[in-house]
Motif scaffolding. Sequence first.
Motif, PDB file in Angstrom:
ATOM      1  N   ARG B  36     -39.301   7.641 -22.560  1.00  0.00           N
ATOM      2  CA  ARG B  36     -38.663   8.210 -21.379  1.00  0.00           C
ATOM      3  C   ARG B  36     -39.635   8.027 -20.215  1.00  0.00           C
ATOM      4  O   ARG B  36     -40.843   8.236 -20.375  1.00  0.00           O
ATOM      5  N   TYR B  64     -33.706  15.271 -28.905  1.00  0.00           N
ATOM      6  CA  TYR B  64     -33.324  13.889 -29.209  1.00  0.00           C
ATOM      7  C   TYR B  64     -33.325  13.665 -30.724  1.00  0.00           C
ATOM      8  O   TYR B  64     -34.037  14.342 -31.460  1.00  0.00           O
ATOM      9  N   LEU B  78     -28.661  11.893 -27.876  1.00  0.00           N
ATOM     10  CA  LEU B  78     -28.820  13.204 -27.269  1.00  0.00           C
ATOM     11  C   LEU B  78     -27.649  14.041 -27.779  1.00  0.00           C
ATOM     12  O   LEU B  78     -26.500  13.801 -27.413  1.00  0.00           O
ATOM     13  N   GLN B  85     -32.633  16.165 -19.052  1.00  0.00           N
ATOM     14  CA  GLN B  85     -32.734  14.867 -19.732  1.00  0.00           C
ATOM     15  C   GLN B  85     -32.310  13.713 -18.827  1.00  0.00           C
ATOM     16  O   GLN B  85     -32.260  12.560 -19.269  1.00  0.00           O
ATOM     17  N   TYR B  89     -34.567   5.689 -19.584  1.00  0.00           N
ATOM     18  CA  TYR B  89     -34.941   5.536 -20.988  1.00  0.00           C
ATOM     19  C   TYR B  89     -35.212   4.066 -21.276  1.00  0.00           C
ATOM     20  O   TYR B  89     -34.405   3.192 -20.972  1.00  0.00           O
TER      21      TYR B  89
END
Lengths: 115, 115
Positions: B36, B64, B78, B85, B89
Amino acid sequence: TQLLEQSPQFLSIQEGENLTVYCNSSSVFSSLQWYRQEPGEGPVLLVTVVTGGEVKKLKRLTFQFGDARKDSSLHITAAQPGDTGLYLCARVSPPIRNAGNMLTFGGGTRLMVKP
Amino acid sequence: DVKVTQSSRYLVKRTGEKVFLECVQDMDHENMFWYRQDPGLGLRLIYFSYDVKMKEKGDIPEGYSVSREKKERFSLILESASTNQTSMYLCASGARQFFSGNTIYFGEGSWLTVV
């Protein structure tokens, strides 16, 4: 808390200037990698340094690994707009179980080179 | 050329939705990673996998899960998306062992916004 501290976090310079960015840690690296990430893309490897005191050159980019292997620097000579991007250092960790080596990244230095 | 392909570049999801991010690599690499990326924090490892059906938690696994049913494919899940969030990614793949000059290869990233 970042295991790898990169400085400065942001840097905006004019074309033709020189600059240095730093990557520091309190612990010893087995080896360290530098990546550049351009907008909208994933990071791409620039160089790996392994030996304390090592210096590697990539055209106008000079990478140095500290003698104690706790720090590294990236120096760019006569920066150009094409050098604009996010520069990330990453520590190569010893193998973890069956997974082989891992990478831990610093927070990055965002460089903008203005024409 | 190594190719790491992330199926979605941009997604907008609602809070509480289940989100799947897919990643495929074509280099027969043993290791695959999900990172991330947030401004100033660099890349933080969520999970990695060193073989089919094998996974290890990274630095920030909470919220996750992952799935690796085939060697070339690594999915990030997710279970119930939350606004914190929202992020970029990045998927990556690499050979099990790093040596000088070896690297992991990144996809182009998936921008997820949770509203």
